[in-house]
Design a protein around this motif. Structure first.
Motif, short mmCIF file in Angstrom:
data_model
loop_
_atom_site.label_atom_id
_atom_site.label_comp_id
_atom_site.label_asym_id
_atom_site.label_seq_id
_atom_site.Cartn_x
_atom_site.Cartn_y
_atom_site.Cartn_z
N PHE A 222 0.82 -1.21 0.00
CA PHE A 222 0.00 0.00 0.00
C PHE A 222 0.86 1.27 0.00
CE2 PHE A 222 -3.67 2.55 1.72
CZ PHE A 222 -4.51 2.28 0.66
N GLY A 223 2.17 1.10 0.27
CA GLY A 223 3.08 2.23 0.23
C GLY A 223 3.17 2.86 -1.14
N GLY A 224 2.88 2.07 -2.19
CA GLY A 224 2.91 2.61 -3.55
C GLY A 224 1.95 3.76 -3.74
N MET A 225 0.74 3.62 -3.19
CA MET A 225 -0.25 4.68 -3.30
C MET A 225 0.23 5.94 -2.58
SD MET A 225 -2.78 6.53 -1.68
CE MET A 225 -3.33 5.65 -0.23
N PHE A 226 0.79 5.76 -1.37
CA PHE A 226 1.22 6.92 -0.59
C PHE A 226 2.44 7.61 -1.18
CE2 PHE A 226 -1.33 4.90 2.80
CZ PHE A 226 -2.10 5.99 3.14
N ALA A 227 3.28 6.87 -1.90
CA ALA A 227 4.43 7.49 -2.55
C ALA A 227 3.96 8.57 -3.53
CB ALA A 227 5.26 6.43 -3.28
N VAL A 228 2.84 8.31 -4.18
CA VAL A 228 2.28 9.27 -5.13
C VAL A 228 1.39 10.30 -4.44
CG1 VAL A 228 0.60 9.50 -7.02
CG2 VAL A 228 2.39 7.77 -7.15
N TYR A 229 0.47 9.84 -3.58
CA TYR A 229 -0.54 10.73 -3.01
C TYR A 229 0.08 11.78 -2.09
CZ TYR A 229 -5.13 12.19 -1.39
OH TYR A 229 -6.26 12.92 -1.11
N THR A 230 1.17 11.45 -1.41
CA THR A 230 1.81 12.42 -0.52
C THR A 230 2.21 13.69 -1.27
OG1 THR A 230 2.66 10.65 0.90
CG2 THR A 230 3.76 12.79 1.04
N TYR A 231 2.65 13.53 -2.51
CA TYR A 231 3.16 14.67 -3.29
C TYR A 231 2.23 15.01 -4.45
CZ TYR A 231 7.13 13.30 -0.49
OH TYR A 231 7.93 12.97 0.58
N VAL A 232 0.94 14.68 -4.28
CA VAL A 232 0.00 14.86 -5.38
C VAL A 232 -0.19 16.34 -5.75
CG1 VAL A 232 -2.06 14.89 -3.89
CG2 VAL A 232 -2.26 14.15 -6.27
N THR A 233 -0.16 17.23 -4.76
CA THR A 233 -0.38 18.66 -5.07
C THR A 233 0.72 19.23 -5.95
OG1 THR A 233 -1.73 19.05 -3.10
CG2 THR A 233 -0.63 20.96 -4.06
N PRO A 234 2.01 19.16 -5.55
CA PRO A 234 3.04 19.70 -6.45
C PRO A 234 3.13 18.93 -7.76
CG PRO A 234 4.06 18.53 -4.62
CD PRO A 234 2.61 18.67 -4.29
N THR A 235 2.83 17.64 -7.76
CA THR A 235 2.86 16.86 -9.00
C THR A 235 1.81 17.36 -9.98
OG1 THR A 235 3.61 14.89 -7.80
CG2 THR A 235 2.69 14.54 -10.00
N MET A 236 0.59 17.56 -9.49
CA MET A 236 -0.49 17.99 -10.37
C MET A 236 -0.32 19.45 -10.83
SD MET A 236 -2.18 15.26 -10.80
CE MET A 236 -3.60 15.87 -11.70
N THR A 237 0.23 20.30 -9.96
CA THR A 237 0.40 21.71 -10.37
C THR A 237 1.63 21.90 -11.25
OG1 THR A 237 1.55 22.14 -8.27
CG2 THR A 237 -0.81 22.63 -8.36
N ASP A 238 2.76 21.27 -10.88
CA ASP A 238 4.02 21.52 -11.59
C ASP A 238 4.18 20.67 -12.86
OD1 ASP A 238 4.37 23.04 -9.37
OD2 ASP A 238 6.23 22.10 -8.70
#
Length: 400
Positions: A222-238
């Protein structure tokens, strides 16, 4: 626990009160991800460093779930719930007031301590208020607070953070914690403890091979999901070019995916716990790979987040049922440890995602870390299933 089911009105009011606490927990756990850029700017740190707050909260859950549940095994359940939510409210108030990153991380750790114990004990209390054939439904309704938090609470907290500063989001969560204390005090009846296992008995139950492997599979996969979701805001904006004001809606899409996944997972798990767990891990790996490859296309990235939510619900439901099946004599501790396992995944995913970002690999890199974690979790789960089938086959041979 209780000798007989309570009235339908008392049951509904009690479950609603418990679900508010689950809602508050869901908001504080996931809202931090949407607020990382704001936290980083005000505290004078980088976004990956701000991501440490996610890991500290998760570590608090991992420490608190077994420790509190075991120590308070014979404590009155209602009083325990009130104490847990009081600690939760204080932790989030401290998070709101923290003047620097160090104190903020410490506050997040203490906020996480009651997380697993509250959800585990709350679900067991809810199930004790109804007849045996309705207990699964009662537990699910308490957990519904977590799901609704991702659809409604997290986007609202993120929007508050955007408008009034990130501290306002933790003020909201602290207020929800106080509301939960009041609601539980008024609405939840006292329940009798019956047949509560000793601390040694509960820990012994959790030492079984299948339970350990299930917890490891959840902690890694389940760590795979959190690796992405933790940084979802800068990923989606940048990377995806999504405007900051639209981030709450992006987070709501993930919450809708979790809800859809919960609806899908139920019938699938009823048919096969093992196939549902394997299917969820495989789907998660595929979708995370798609997210990493096509993050620059906003529409595809958002659809991938929706599917990540579905896969996550499939994984959590299947592994929770695996734990309940194999640790029926330690229900409170196994329920709490399930939340601890997924928060260990939270800490692991956030930490590894921050490492690859800090190394200069960009905001796409956590998705590929996530793929690797999902595949490792899948391997552990397959090993657990194979060993369980081998044990069943050996028992059948002995009986013959």
């Amino acid at each position: 626990m209780s000798d007989a089911p309570v009235s339908r009105r008392v049951y509904k009011f009690a479950v609603f009160a418990l679900a508010i606490g689950a809602f508050a927990i869901g908001v504080t756990e996931f809202a931090t991800m949407g607020l990382l850029p704001h936290i980083a700017r005000e505290l004078g740190i980088t976004v990956p460093q701000a991501g440490h707050a996610v890991s500290f909260y998760a570590i608090g859950v991992v420490v608190g779930a077994p420790l509190i549940t075991t120590i308070a095994a014979h404590m009155d359940r209602k009083l325990l719930l009130l104490c847990l939510m009081g600690l939760f409210a204080l932790g989030n108030l401290a998070s709101m007031l923290a003047p620097d990153a160090t104190l903020f991380n410490i506050a997040r750790f203490f906020s996480g301590l009651p997380h697993g114990a509250y959800l585990g004990v709350g679900a067991i209390v809810a199930s004790s208020l109804v007849a045996p054939h309705r207990r699964g439904r009662a537990m699910a309704r308490v957990m519904l607070g977590l799901t609704i938090a991702n659809i409604v609470g997290v986007p609202i907290a993120t929007a508050l953070g955007n408008m009034f500063g990130w501290r306002s989001a933790y003020a909201l969560v602290a207020a929800l914690g106080v509301l939960t204390v009041i609601m539980v005090a008024v609405a939840v009846p006292k329940v009798k403890l019956a047949g509560v296992p000793s601390a040694r008995g509960e820990m012994k139950a959790l030492g079984r091979q299948q339970i350990i492997l299930t917890l490891v599979a959840g902690s890694v996969g389940f760590g795979g999901m959190f690796a992405v979701y933790t940084y979802v805001t800068p990923t989606m904006t940048d990377v995806a070019g999504v405007p900051q004001v639209a981030i709450p809606w992006v987070l709501a899409v993930y919450g809708l995916g979790m809800t859809a996944g919960s609806l899908i997972a139920g019938p699938l798990v009823d048919k096969s716990i093992e196939r549902s767990g394997i299917g969820g891990m495989i789907l998660s790996a595929i979708v995370l790979a798609a997210f990493g490859a096509f993050t620059h296309i906003a529409a595809i990235a958002i659809i991938a987040l929706f599917l990540i939510g579905i896969a996550g619900s499939m994984i959590t439901t299947a592994l929770q049922m695996r734990l309940l099946r194999d640790s029926h004599d330690a229900p409170s501790l196994s329920a709490a440890m399930n939340h601890a396992a997924f928060n260990l995944a939270n800490a692991l995913g956030a930490w590894l995602g921050g490492i690859v970002i800090t190394a200069g690999l960009g905001y796409r890199a956590p998705a590929w870390v996530g793929v690797g974690l999902c595949l490792l979790g899948l391997i552990v789960l397959i090993i657990a299933i194979a060993l369980r089938r081998g044990d069943a086959s050996n028992r059948s041979t002995v009986e013959v």
